[in-house]
Design an enzyme around this catalytic site. Structure first.
Site, PDB file in Angstrom:
ATOM      1  N   GLU A 174      64.970  -3.314  29.633  1.00 26.78           N
ATOM      2  CA  GLU A 174      65.932  -3.339  28.635  1.00 26.78           C
ATOM      3  C   GLU A 174      66.192  -4.844  27.855  1.00 26.78           C
ATOM      4  O   GLU A 174      65.833  -5.756  28.607  1.00 26.78           O
ATOM      5  CB  GLU A 174      67.255  -3.172  29.191  1.00 26.78           C
ATOM      6  CG  GLU A 174      67.568  -1.619  29.830  1.00 26.78           C
ATOM      7  CD  GLU A 174      68.623  -1.359  30.339  1.00 26.78           C
ATOM      8  OE1 GLU A 174      68.994  -0.542  31.140  1.00 26.78           O
ATOM      9  OE2 GLU A 174      69.884  -2.353  30.147  1.00 26.78           O
ATOM     10  N   CYS A 189      69.418 -11.050  25.130  1.00 30.61           N
ATOM     11  CA  CYS A 189      69.257 -11.042  26.835  1.00 30.61           C
ATOM     12  C   CYS A 189      67.797 -10.440  27.105  1.00 30.61           C
ATOM     13  O   CYS A 189      67.962  -9.050  26.718  1.00 30.61           O
ATOM     14  CB  CYS A 189      70.512 -10.271  27.187  1.00 30.61           C
ATOM     15  SG  CYS A 189      70.556  -9.964  29.023  1.00 30.61           S
ATOM     16  N   CYS A 224      63.953  -5.157  40.137  1.00 29.33           N
ATOM     17  CA  CYS A 224      64.168  -6.424  40.757  1.00 29.33           C
ATOM     18  C   CYS A 224      64.123  -6.341  42.250  1.00 29.33           C
ATOM     19  O   CYS A 224      64.433  -5.193  42.788  1.00 29.33           O
ATOM     20  CB  CYS A 224      65.685  -6.963  40.151  1.00 29.33           C
ATOM     21  SG  CYS A 224      66.066  -8.625  40.740  1.00 29.33           S
ATOM     22  N   CYS A 269      71.061  -7.152  44.596  1.00 30.01           N
ATOM     23  CA  CYS A 269      72.322  -7.560  44.569  1.00 30.01           C
ATOM     24  C   CYS A 269      73.332  -6.189  44.603  1.00 30.01           C
ATOM     25  O   CYS A 269      72.849  -5.143  43.944  1.00 30.01           O
ATOM     26  CB  CYS A 269      72.722  -8.273  43.387  1.00 30.01           C
ATOM     27  SG  CYS A 269      71.691  -9.976  43.352  1.00 30.01           S
ATOM     28  N   CYS A 295      74.640  -4.224  41.401  1.00 32.32           N
ATOM     29  CA  CYS A 295      73.671  -4.507  40.190  1.00 32.32           C
ATOM     30  C   CYS A 295      72.759  -3.253  40.116  1.00 32.32           C
ATOM     31  O   CYS A 295      72.084  -2.771  41.176  1.00 32.32           O
ATOM     32  CB  CYS A 295      72.846  -5.430  40.362  1.00 32.32           C
ATOM     33  SG  CYS A 295      71.520  -5.591  39.019  1.00 32.32           S
ATOM     34  N   GLY A 304      65.963  -8.287  36.299  1.00 30.06           N
ATOM     35  CA  GLY A 304      64.724  -9.096  37.097  1.00 30.06           C
ATOM     36  C   GLY A 304      65.388 -10.500  37.315  1.00 30.06           C
ATOM     37  O   GLY A 304      66.332 -11.175  36.842  1.00 30.06           O
ATOM     38  N   GLU A 305      64.826 -11.324  38.193  1.00 31.67           N
ATOM     39  CA  GLU A 305      65.050 -12.696  38.664  1.00 31.67           C
ATOM     40  C   GLU A 305      64.013 -13.519  38.166  1.00 31.67           C
ATOM     41  O   GLU A 305      62.898 -13.616  38.393  1.00 31.67           O
ATOM     42  CB  GLU A 305      65.024 -12.745  40.209  1.00 31.67           C
ATOM     43  CG  GLU A 305      64.940 -14.416  40.637  1.00 31.67           C
ATOM     44  CD  GLU A 305      66.027 -15.251  40.167  1.00 31.67           C
ATOM     45  OE1 GLU A 305      67.281 -14.937  40.339  1.00 31.67           O
ATOM     46  OE2 GLU A 305      65.606 -16.008  39.797  1.00 31.67           O
ATOM     47  N   SER A 361      69.029 -17.591  33.909  1.00 26.93           N
ATOM     48  CA  SER A 361      69.970 -17.037  34.869  1.00 26.93           C
ATOM     49  C   SER A 361      69.127 -16.711  36.348  1.00 26.93           C
ATOM     50  O   SER A 361      68.466 -15.795  36.288  1.00 26.93           O
ATOM     51  CB  SER A 361      70.841 -15.970  34.278  1.00 26.93           C
ATOM     52  OG  SER A 361      71.556 -15.709  35.360  1.00 26.93           O
ATOM     53  N   SER A 417      74.159 -16.959  39.365  1.00 30.78           N
ATOM     54  CA  SER A 417      74.920 -15.929  39.585  1.00 30.78           C
ATOM     55  C   SER A 417      75.502 -16.057  40.977  1.00 30.78           C
ATOM     56  O   SER A 417      74.981 -15.832  41.983  1.00 30.78           O
ATOM     57  CB  SER A 417      73.918 -14.616  39.611  1.00 30.78           C
ATOM     58  OG  SER A 417      73.485 -14.237  38.653  1.00 30.78           O
ATOM     59  N   LEU A 418      76.753 -16.445  40.861  1.00 28.90           N
ATOM     60  CA  LEU A 418      77.447 -16.942  41.984  1.00 28.90           C
ATOM     61  C   LEU A 418      77.953 -15.760  42.750  1.00 28.90           C
ATOM     62  O   LEU A 418      77.628 -15.660  44.029  1.00 28.90           O
ATOM     63  CB  LEU A 418      78.421 -18.023  41.711  1.00 28.90           C
ATOM     64  CG  LEU A 418      79.037 -18.750  42.952  1.00 28.90           C
ATOM     65  CD1 LEU A 418      77.827 -19.698  43.590  1.00 28.90           C
ATOM     66  CD2 LEU A 418      79.946 -20.126  42.031  1.00 28.90           C
ATOM     67  N   HIS A 419      78.914 -15.233  42.116  1.00 26.14           N
ATOM     68  CA  HIS A 419      79.790 -14.219  42.583  1.00 26.14           C
ATOM     69  C   HIS A 419      80.605 -14.116  44.005  1.00 26.14           C
ATOM     70  O   HIS A 419      81.166 -13.175  44.340  1.00 26.14           O
ATOM     71  CB  HIS A 419      78.916 -12.860  42.748  1.00 26.14           C
ATOM     72  CG  HIS A 419      77.913 -12.523  41.473  1.00 26.14           C
ATOM     73  ND1 HIS A 419      78.417 -12.518  40.438  1.00 26.14           N
ATOM     74  CD2 HIS A 419      76.517 -12.559  41.371  1.00 26.14           C
ATOM     75  CE1 HIS A 419      77.679 -12.661  39.414  1.00 26.14           C
ATOM     76  NE2 HIS A 419      76.307 -12.421  40.121  1.00 26.14           N
ATOM     77  N   ASN A 451      81.011  -3.672  35.963  1.00 29.53           N
ATOM     78  CA  ASN A 451      80.217  -2.444  35.003  1.00 29.53           C
ATOM     79  C   ASN A 451      79.990  -1.371  36.044  1.00 29.53           C
ATOM     80  O   ASN A 451      78.921  -1.498  36.642  1.00 29.53           O
ATOM     81  CB  ASN A 451      79.180  -2.947  34.124  1.00 29.53           C
ATOM     82  CG  ASN A 451      79.581  -2.280  32.488  1.00 29.53           C
ATOM     83  OD1 ASN A 451      80.455  -1.539  32.479  1.00 29.53           O
ATOM     84  ND2 ASN A 451      78.858  -3.081  31.680  1.00 29.53           N
ATOM     85  N   CYS A 480      74.193  -3.095  32.727  1.00 33.92           N
ATOM     86  CA  CYS A 480      72.871  -3.519  32.504  1.00 33.92           C
ATOM     87  C   CYS A 480      71.927  -2.963  33.574  1.00 33.92           C
ATOM     88  O   CYS A 480      72.115  -2.741  34.687  1.00 33.92           O
ATOM     89  CB  CYS A 480      73.059  -5.092  32.928  1.00 33.92           C
ATOM     90  SG  CYS A 480      71.643  -6.152  32.205  1.00 33.92           S
TER      91      CYS A 480
HETATM   92  S1  SF4 Z   1      71.925  -9.155  39.665  1.00 36.40           S
HETATM   93 FE1  SF4 Z   1      70.103  -9.946  38.889  1.00 36.40          FE
HETATM   94  S2  SF4 Z   1      68.843 -10.935  40.676  1.00 36.40           S
HETATM   95 FE2  SF4 Z   1      70.621  -9.362  41.545  1.00 36.40          FE
HETATM   96  S3  SF4 Z   1      69.532  -7.279  41.557  1.00 36.40           S
HETATM   97 FE3  SF4 Z   1      70.220  -7.343  39.487  1.00 36.40          FE
HETATM   98  S4  SF4 Z   1      68.805  -8.084  38.275  1.00 36.40           S
HETATM   99 FE4  SF4 Z   1      68.166  -8.807  40.498  1.00 36.40          FE
END
Ligand code: SF4
Length: 362
Positions: A90, A103, A110, A114, A117, A167-168, A199, A221-223, A298, A341
């Protein structure tokens, strides 16, 4: 056959040398490809005819194929691109007054999983090639109708890029950095380092490499404010815990084009959105100049979480603001064309390989 979208300028100059062509020819072709969005060697009118013929025989300009193009009521545009073998990624364009942010995805799927996600739940397929990363920007400009010399081009429809899609990015380091170099190159997109953001979930050694090789704006990405919670929300934290991550952020800022790190923080109802979490964040980031971007969670199918209520987000932001931290709360955009996302791609291929974690487990 070489895909010219795979090269930064140094790479293109090297490939042209193999063809017996001078560096200025590589710069010329780079401008045609990226500034003009041209994929027809025959149309590159100031390039020698013999070279145009040679390029037509020995190279191609190939971006991922478009699968879907959705425009949301708020102007957000979401594209789904085919990257082969049933994988799709995407790309999202977010128009705002005075700027347009793209973006961009760096991997198909990925591996980091997380807990909140949609992309992570699809599992990991592969790293994107340079041309597949850059192809998203190249295609976005074409699909947004940006032609050289137009008002839009002067105003830079895509003025900002965030490597914040699927992805990372730092797990696909070499390809991402090559793509970043093209984004920054004046012969290509000429974006300011301050307007290109990587990011990361916190791949500490790669943050140091990025600082040394291609410093751009950094988002993390802290969270979660502590290792116990972050271990569960962002499993990468078990490898690179918060103390080391904060130290890497401080080192990064020594060479960063911006004097702050942006911390992304997904607001999950009852999980990480309490007053105590906000106060712990203030303590955690005391020595790291930063801004916070609060992102209301989301929801996506089978996710175990719920979005924090508006009033909770407001109160959380207020605590951070009172301590002097700049806070923005992301508006949830594009909900009417696809929710979280990663969902669009997930619809193309459900690669779920993991047991979804329940709220109780997290
Ligand atoms: S938040 Fe980012 S790093 Fe974590 S699983 Fe999703 S895409 Fe991967």
């Amino acid at each position: 056959m070489p895909n010219l979208l795979d090269y930064d300028l140094a790479g293109l100059v090297g490939w042209f040398a193999e063809l017996g062509e001078k560096p200025f020819r590589a710069r010329q072709v780079m401008r045609w490809v990226h500034r003009e969005g041209c994929d027809d060697f025959g149309a590159m009118t100031d390039v020698a005819k013999s070279l145009r013929v040679k390029l037509g025989e020995q190279a191609e300009i190939r971006a991922p194929a478009l699968l879907r193009d959705d425009v949301s009521g708020d102007g957000t545009r979401k594209w789904l691109f085919d990257v082969g073998d049933g994988n799709a990624v995407e790309t999202v364009f977010i128009p705002e007054s005075g700027r347009g942010t793209l973006c961009v995805s760096s991997q198909a799927g990925c591996a980091l999983d997380c807990a909140f996600c949609a992309t992570g739940k699809q599992g990991f397929s592969r790293n994107l090639e340079v041309g597949e990363i850059l192809g998203q920007l190249w295609l976005a400009n074409r699909l947004l109708g940006v032609a050289a010399g137009t008002e839009e081009d002067n105003g830079r429809v895509v003025s900002n890029v965030v490597m914040m899609g699927m992805g990372e990015p730092l797990a696909n380091f070499d390809n991402v950095v090559t793509a970043l170099r093209v984004m920054l190159d004046d012969h290509a997109y000429g974006l300011s380092r301050r307007r290109v953001t990587v990011s990361t979930a916190g791949v500490v050694p790669a943050i140091d490499r990025l600082r040394d090789e291609c410093p751009v704006a950094l988002a993390v990405s802290l969270h979660a404010p502590d290792d116990a919670l972050r271990d569960r929300l962002v499993p990468l934290n078990r490898k690179y815990p918060l103390r080391g991550l904060m130290a890497a952020c401080r080192r990064y800022l020594e060479r960063a084009p911006r004097d702050f790190v942006t911390f992304e923080y997904v607001m999950i109802d009852g999980v990480n959105d309490g007053d105590g979490h906000a106060r712990a964040l203030i303590a955690l980031t005391r020595d790291v100049p930063c801004k916070f971007n609060l992102i209301p969670f989301n929801p996506f199918p089978h996710s175990a979480f719920a979005r924090s209520p508006v009033e909770r987000v407001r109160r959380f932001a207020g605590i951070l603001l009172d301590s002097g931290i700049i806070v923005t709360t992301r508006r949830t955009r594009g909900d009417d064309v696809a929710a979280a996302c990663g969902q669009l791609a997930g619809q193309v291929r459900d690669r779920t390989r993991r047991t979804l974690q329940t709220m109780e487990e997290v």
